[in-house]
Design a protein around this motif. Sequence first.
Motif, mmCIF file in Angstrom:
data_model
loop_
_atom_site.group_PDB
_atom_site.id
_atom_site.type_symbol
_atom_site.label_atom_id
_atom_site.label_comp_id
_atom_site.label_asym_id
_atom_site.label_seq_id
_atom_site.Cartn_x
_atom_site.Cartn_y
_atom_site.Cartn_z
ATOM 1 N N PRO A 84 -21.863 11.229 4.466
ATOM 2 C CA PRO A 84 -20.481 11.152 3.976
ATOM 3 C C PRO A 84 -20.099 9.693 3.730
ATOM 4 O O PRO A 84 -20.574 8.799 4.437
ATOM 5 N N HIS A 85 -19.299 9.455 2.709
ATOM 6 C CA HIS A 85 -18.778 8.121 2.432
ATOM 7 C C HIS A 85 -17.279 8.110 2.722
ATOM 8 O O HIS A 85 -16.616 9.135 2.550
ATOM 9 N N TYR A 86 -16.769 6.947 3.124
ATOM 10 C CA TYR A 86 -15.340 6.867 3.433
ATOM 11 C C TYR A 86 -14.695 5.684 2.730
ATOM 12 O O TYR A 86 -15.313 4.612 2.590
ATOM 13 N N LEU A 87 -13.437 5.889 2.349
ATOM 14 C CA LEU A 87 -12.592 4.762 1.941
ATOM 15 C C LEU A 87 -11.528 4.596 3.017
ATOM 16 O O LEU A 87 -10.879 5.577 3.402
ATOM 17 N N VAL A 88 -11.390 3.376 3.509
ATOM 18 C CA VAL A 88 -10.364 3.100 4.508
ATOM 19 C C VAL A 88 -9.450 2.005 3.960
ATOM 20 O O VAL A 88 -9.917 0.919 3.613
ATOM 21 N N VAL A 89 -8.169 2.311 3.870
ATOM 22 C CA VAL A 89 -7.217 1.311 3.386
ATOM 23 C C VAL A 89 -6.629 0.575 4.583
ATOM 24 O O VAL A 89 -6.112 1.188 5.520
ATOM 25 N N ASN A 90 -6.730 -0.732 4.505
ATOM 26 C CA ASN A 90 -6.210 -1.569 5.577
ATOM 27 C C ASN A 90 -4.733 -1.864 5.309
ATOM 28 O O ASN A 90 -4.382 -2.689 4.466
ATOM 29 N N ALA A 91 -3.875 -1.133 6.014
ATOM 30 C CA ALA A 91 -2.425 -1.307 5.845
ATOM 31 C C ALA A 91 -1.831 -1.834 7.139
ATOM 32 O O ALA A 91 -0.700 -1.491 7.510
ATOM 33 N N ASP A 92 -2.588 -2.694 7.822
ATOM 34 C CA ASP A 92 -2.120 -3.172 9.125
ATOM 35 C C ASP A 92 -1.123 -4.319 8.981
ATOM 36 O O ASP A 92 -0.225 -4.468 9.800
ATOM 37 N N GLU A 93 -1.305 -5.118 7.953
ATOM 38 C CA GLU A 93 -0.410 -6.238 7.618
ATOM 39 C C GLU A 93 0.196 -6.925 8.846
ATOM 40 O O GLU A 93 1.414 -6.880 9.080
ATOM 41 N N GLY A 94 -0.669 -7.595 9.598
ATOM 42 C CA GLY A 94 -0.194 -8.237 10.820
ATOM 43 C C GLY A 94 -0.052 -9.746 10.726
ATOM 44 O O GLY A 94 0.519 -10.370 11.623
ATOM 45 N N GLU A 95 -0.577 -10.341 9.668
ATOM 46 C CA GLU A 95 -0.560 -11.803 9.565
ATOM 47 C C GLU A 95 0.881 -12.333 9.516
ATOM 48 O O GLU A 95 1.653 -11.927 8.639
ATOM 49 N N VAL A 216 -13.732 -0.796 3.113
ATOM 50 C CA VAL A 216 -12.417 -1.125 3.657
ATOM 51 C C VAL A 216 -11.742 -2.071 2.663
ATOM 52 O O VAL A 216 -12.294 -3.120 2.334
ATOM 53 N N ASN A 217 -10.592 -1.667 2.172
ATOM 54 C CA ASN A 217 -9.847 -2.498 1.227
ATOM 55 C C ASN A 217 -8.382 -2.581 1.613
ATOM 56 O O ASN A 217 -7.818 -1.631 2.168
ATOM 57 N N ASN A 218 -7.794 -3.685 1.250
ATOM 58 C CA ASN A 218 -6.372 -3.915 1.485
ATOM 59 C C ASN A 218 -5.497 -3.034 0.562
ATOM 60 O O ASN A 218 -5.953 -2.604 -0.506
ATOM 61 N N VAL A 219 -4.259 -2.818 0.969
ATOM 62 C CA VAL A 219 -3.305 -2.022 0.178
ATOM 63 C C VAL A 219 -3.159 -2.571 -1.239
ATOM 64 O O VAL A 219 -3.240 -1.832 -2.232
ATOM 65 N N GLY A 220 -2.963 -3.896 -1.340
ATOM 66 C CA GLY A 220 -2.757 -4.509 -2.655
ATOM 67 C C GLY A 220 -3.983 -4.374 -3.545
ATOM 68 O O GLY A 220 -3.863 -4.216 -4.772
ATOM 69 N N THR A 221 -5.148 -4.433 -2.949
ATOM 70 C CA THR A 221 -6.389 -4.290 -3.711
ATOM 71 C C THR A 221 -6.445 -2.901 -4.339
ATOM 72 O O THR A 221 -6.699 -2.748 -5.540
#
Length: 438
Positions: A84-95, A216-221
């Motif tokens: 299985p392949h996964y896409l995970v969006v990184n929406a943690d925005e902690g900086e 794993v990609n950022n929301v904006g990406t």
Amino acid sequence: MTTPRPETLAKLTPVLTKRWLSPDAWRIGTYEQLDGYAALRKAIKAHPDDLIQLIKDSGLRGRGGAGFPTGLKWGFIPQGDGKPHYLVVNADEGEPGTCKDLPLMTHDPHALIEGVIIASYAIRANRAYIYIRGEAVHAARRLRNAVQEAYDKGYLGRNILRSGYDLELVVHSGAGAYICGEETALLDSLEGFRGQPRLRPPFPATHGLYASPTVVNNVGTIASVPPIVLGGADWWKSMGTEKSSGPMIYSLSGRIVNPGQYECSMGVTLRELLELAGGMQLGHNLRFWTPGGSSTPLLAAEHLDVPLDFEGVAAAGSILGTTATQIFSDQDCPVYATYRWLEFYHHESCGKCTPCREGNYWMVRVYRRILAGQGTHEDLDTLLDTCDNILGRSFCGLGDGATSSVTSSLQYFKQDYLDYIEGRTAPKLSEKTLVGAH
Ligand SMILES: Cc1cc2nc3c(=O)[nH]c(=O)nc-3n(C[C@H](O)[C@H](O)[C@H](O)COP(=O)(O)O)c2cc1C
Ligand code: SF4
């Protein structure tokens, strides 16, 4: 307050932000009226490899901080491996200072969801996750409602738009830890473990979520993908600079008249952004700023004309990071600001490696001593020596990022430190904060 000149106003390139001010922008009806899901209809008829090539051709680079080429990352996912392949969006925005992903998900959640579907189709993933910061309850609620709307309309689930392609999308709220924005700590957290970075290699492209190939990609990406599919790679590259293509959401905060998000072609300067934001507040003059959040080395007033793209900021000795532009004036103290950021890194250090865990602990104490008027000249050497032992020796980027404001503030504003040490500046902290400081 300054009024932006027409040529500066023309620097605004609303692509990801273009729907934000529409009434009920977050509803699927509004989204569909304004180009929404048109890119998906086009993409789902294309071969997945052609989509990966399109993203490569566009030159899109990750919006999460490191600027890694997105198409290249997607191309690393092994095909035909039976896993299985996964896409995970990184929406943690902690900086600290960063405020672009949460407004995007609040105002235009379908832009992200459409990007998720296209990206998942391209990398042949049938399951995707959006890992969102736990405190962002409002954004998560909007996102969950939008995901349900997309399921109801047949954009998610089984046999999407009768293409034979299936995708399940899960919105997962984290518990609110900065380290869980680091992609491998995020994956551990998503799997239910304590969020701590993983040793690499192996990389997520082959051993990511549940040891399977993962992007794993950022929301904006990911939200940039639908406009690229609709507008094409050349249109995307017509904005920005040669190696930093496209528009970027710059989040401006601090001593300015109109803080907020300004989407401009990459390569815009702080001078132009300040003009767009109404200038500095009355009685304040620019003294120092972060180009991309508190993990990026500070810049000074002399850097007003640095192009804010990956290369331009690097050439000026800093990092574009998350384009979180925090603006400080001559009424702000760079020593105190650095101390507050260090408190954050000390608090958020996951404790896995010694340089970051111990180094940040001790640096906070040295800063308290200096700010309480009890610092010594040797303390400045101690700070630089400690940074030298953290930078490049930490297990993940959190440790490296913690040193940025220390070394850069000592580079540009050493006199401010000396003024505390030699008694010309009144102490900012009381001696009570010094318990255990020596
Ligand atoms: C301590 C730390 C915190 C991070 N926090 C975030 C974050 O909140 N959001 C994000 O997208 N990337 C964050 N990153 C970067 C991610 O590890 C990763 O590079 C990024 O999600 C990749 O997406 P992109 O290629 O689309 O930029 C962080 C990195 C570190 C070291
Ligand atoms: S650098 Fe800091 S946050 Fe990263 S693994 Fe080491 S202790 Fe944890």
